[in-house]
Enzyme design. Sequence first.
Site, PDB file in Angstrom:
ATOM      1  N   TYR A  33      68.178 -82.805   5.287  1.00 16.01           N
ATOM      2  CA  TYR A  33      67.317 -82.937   4.018  1.00 16.01           C
ATOM      3  C   TYR A  33      67.785 -82.467   3.075  1.00 16.01           C
ATOM      4  CZ  TYR A  33      64.686 -79.124   4.969  1.00 16.01           C
ATOM      5  OH  TYR A  33      64.950 -76.943   5.206  1.00 16.01           O
ATOM      6  N   ARG A  52      74.735 -81.500  -2.521  1.00 15.00           N
ATOM      7  CA  ARG A  52      74.252 -80.734  -0.640  1.00 15.00           C
ATOM      8  C   ARG A  52      73.821 -81.579   0.167  1.00 15.00           C
ATOM      9  NH1 ARG A  52      69.994 -76.387  -1.025  1.00 15.00           N
ATOM     10  NH2 ARG A  52      68.395 -78.243  -0.800  1.00 15.00           N
ATOM     11  N   ARG A 100      68.936 -92.372  24.739  1.00 14.54           N
ATOM     12  CA  ARG A 100      68.726 -90.639  24.652  1.00 14.54           C
ATOM     13  C   ARG A 100      70.149 -90.400  25.098  1.00 14.54           C
ATOM     14  NH1 ARG A 100      68.606 -85.931  26.872  1.00 14.54           N
ATOM     15  NH2 ARG A 100      67.515 -84.471  25.614  1.00 14.54           N
ATOM     16  N   HIS A 102      73.567 -87.194  24.461  1.00 16.93           N
ATOM     17  CA  HIS A 102      73.982 -86.255  23.347  1.00 16.93           C
ATOM     18  C   HIS A 102      75.169 -87.149  21.890  1.00 16.93           C
ATOM     19  CE1 HIS A 102      70.955 -84.020  26.211  1.00 16.93           C
ATOM     20  NE2 HIS A 102      70.834 -82.821  25.534  1.00 16.93           N
ATOM     21  N   LYS A 149      71.677 -77.905   5.687  1.00 18.39           N
ATOM     22  CA  LYS A 149      70.691 -77.935   5.439  1.00 18.39           C
ATOM     23  C   LYS A 149      69.386 -79.399   6.420  1.00 18.39           C
ATOM     24  CE  LYS A 149      66.424 -78.425   2.170  1.00 18.39           C
ATOM     25  NZ  LYS A 149      66.589 -77.448   2.326  1.00 18.39           N
ATOM     26  N   GLU A 182      67.439 -64.434   4.108  1.00 16.37           N
ATOM     27  CA  GLU A 182      66.428 -65.138   3.049  1.00 16.37           C
ATOM     28  C   GLU A 182      65.467 -65.362   3.755  1.00 16.37           C
ATOM     29  OE1 GLU A 182      68.316 -69.110   3.152  1.00 16.37           O
ATOM     30  OE2 GLU A 182      68.885 -69.688   4.919  1.00 16.37           O
ATOM     31  N   LEU A 207      71.116 -70.520   3.029  1.00 14.37           N
ATOM     32  CA  LEU A 207      71.130 -72.371   3.066  1.00 14.37           C
ATOM     33  C   LEU A 207      71.676 -71.361   0.390  1.00 14.37           C
ATOM     34  CD1 LEU A 207      70.886 -74.706   3.116  1.00 14.37           C
ATOM     35  CD2 LEU A 207      69.063 -74.041   1.737  1.00 14.37           C
TER      36      LEU A 207
HETATM   37  N1  PDD Z   1      63.756 -75.337   1.559  1.00 14.33           N
HETATM   38  N2  PDD Z   1      66.610 -71.625   2.298  1.00 14.33           N
HETATM   39  C1  PDD Z   1      65.834 -71.972   2.958  1.00 14.33           C
HETATM   40  C2  PDD Z   1      65.937 -71.735   4.683  1.00 14.33           C
HETATM   41  C3  PDD Z   1      65.335 -73.376   2.568  1.00 14.33           C
HETATM   42  O1  PDD Z   1      64.858 -74.082   3.450  1.00 14.33           O
HETATM   43  C4  PDD Z   1      65.064 -73.888   1.166  1.00 14.33           C
HETATM   44  C5  PDD Z   1      64.329 -74.544   0.801  1.00 14.33           C
HETATM   45  C6  PDD Z   1      66.445 -72.292   0.745  1.00 14.33           C
HETATM   46  C7  PDD Z   1      65.916 -73.237  -1.226  1.00 14.33           C
HETATM   47  O2  PDD Z   1      66.407 -74.092  -1.350  1.00 14.33           O
HETATM   48  P1  PDD Z   1      66.382 -74.875  -2.537  1.00 14.33           P
HETATM   49  O3  PDD Z   1      66.633 -74.021  -3.934  1.00 14.33           O
HETATM   50  O4  PDD Z   1      67.362 -75.904  -2.428  1.00 14.33           O
HETATM   51  O5  PDD Z   1      64.563 -75.532  -2.190  1.00 14.33           O
HETATM   52  C8  PDD Z   1      66.086 -72.001   0.649  1.00 14.33           C
HETATM   53  C9  PDD Z   1      62.870 -76.708   1.393  1.00 14.33           C
HETATM   54  C10 PDD Z   1      61.885 -76.680  -0.165  1.00 14.33           C
HETATM   55  C11 PDD Z   1      62.013 -76.894   2.283  1.00 14.33           C
HETATM   56  O6  PDD Z   1      62.245 -76.596   3.565  1.00 14.33           O
HETATM   57  O7  PDD Z   1      60.596 -77.557   1.940  1.00 14.33           O
END
Ligand code: PDD
Length: 309
Positions: A33, A52, A100, A102, A149, A182, A207
């Site tokens: 996403y 990304r 389903r 895997h 992501k 993070e 991330l």
């Molecule tokens: N999250 N680290 C994680 C684990 C994240 O889920 C996100 C963003 C970030 C920051 O990434 P960016 O600056 O590209 O938004 C760092 C989004 C906003 C979410 O899951 O809603």
Amino acid sequence: MSRIAYVNGRYLPLSQATIGIEDRGYMFADGVYEVCVVKNKRIIDEGRHMSRLARSLNELRIRWPMAPSALGVVMRETIRRNRVSNGVVYVQITRGAGPRNHAFPPDTVSPSAVVVARPIDREQVERVASEGIAVITTPDNRWERVDIKSVSLLPNVLAKQAAKEAGAAEAWFVDKAGHVTEGASSNAWIVTEDGVLVTRTADSGILRGVTRQVVLDLIRREGITFEERSFTVSEAQAAREAFISSAGNLVMPVVRINGRAIGEGKPGPLSLKLRQLFFTQADASPLAWTPGAIAHEPDLSDKEGNFHF
Ligand code: PDD
């Protein structure tokens, strides 16, 4: 006005926007996403989000459901149909639906694509930013590929809920060596006692946040001293300032870590300056839609809501 979602080629009211129960996103969290900010009708840093997304898809060997440029059109159209001036647009792509099993489904299975957009109350966010947020820390128990992501976010969900229950807005993950990785949905930053801005390198454990990249560009442009390295929870608690960065919150000051006040317990000057610089830069992004155009633009979908590029 009812909200409209894009689902696999159709624009539908949210109540009718559905994905099959055998979708692999639902069954296995087998999808990726992106969340982009919409500010003053502009999609902020779209190019970086798309790059990304391309990387996430590539790492998981999920096909693009449509050309990247077409996805940009769908994002704009979803924003426009929901009349979002300030908010977020969310894109989710999964490996598609099938019985389903895997292992990957056959190539005949198409990936699924969903796009939703919703407004954010900017005044409310600004009120929060002017006071700053509290964070808690929690062991980082995620898989190693947090650079992708992926929609597989259960540890993040549990960490965020723990933060909420502790009266905080974010949880910072801490690795086995005691370093902050993070946030549950953001990147973590501090300004040390000596005034050096510090954030972890994007090589491992985090991330590569788009907002993080933008902040790094701003820092370089402004000649602000910074180091890309890990920091511990106690270093963060002794810091002059702290903040998080993410698409939803942009640069959001942190004023408490595990109950301990950071600096003077209020948003620090550098955090607020970076937030402001981010806004100035965002206002230079191209418009995603113009209200005047809505009445005159042809409706690109047919009677069933199928969308034609
Ligand atoms: N999250 N680290 C994680 C684990 C994240 O889920 C996100 C963003 C970030 C920051 O990434 P960016 O600056 O590209 O938004 C760092 C989004 C906003 C979410 O899951 O809603």
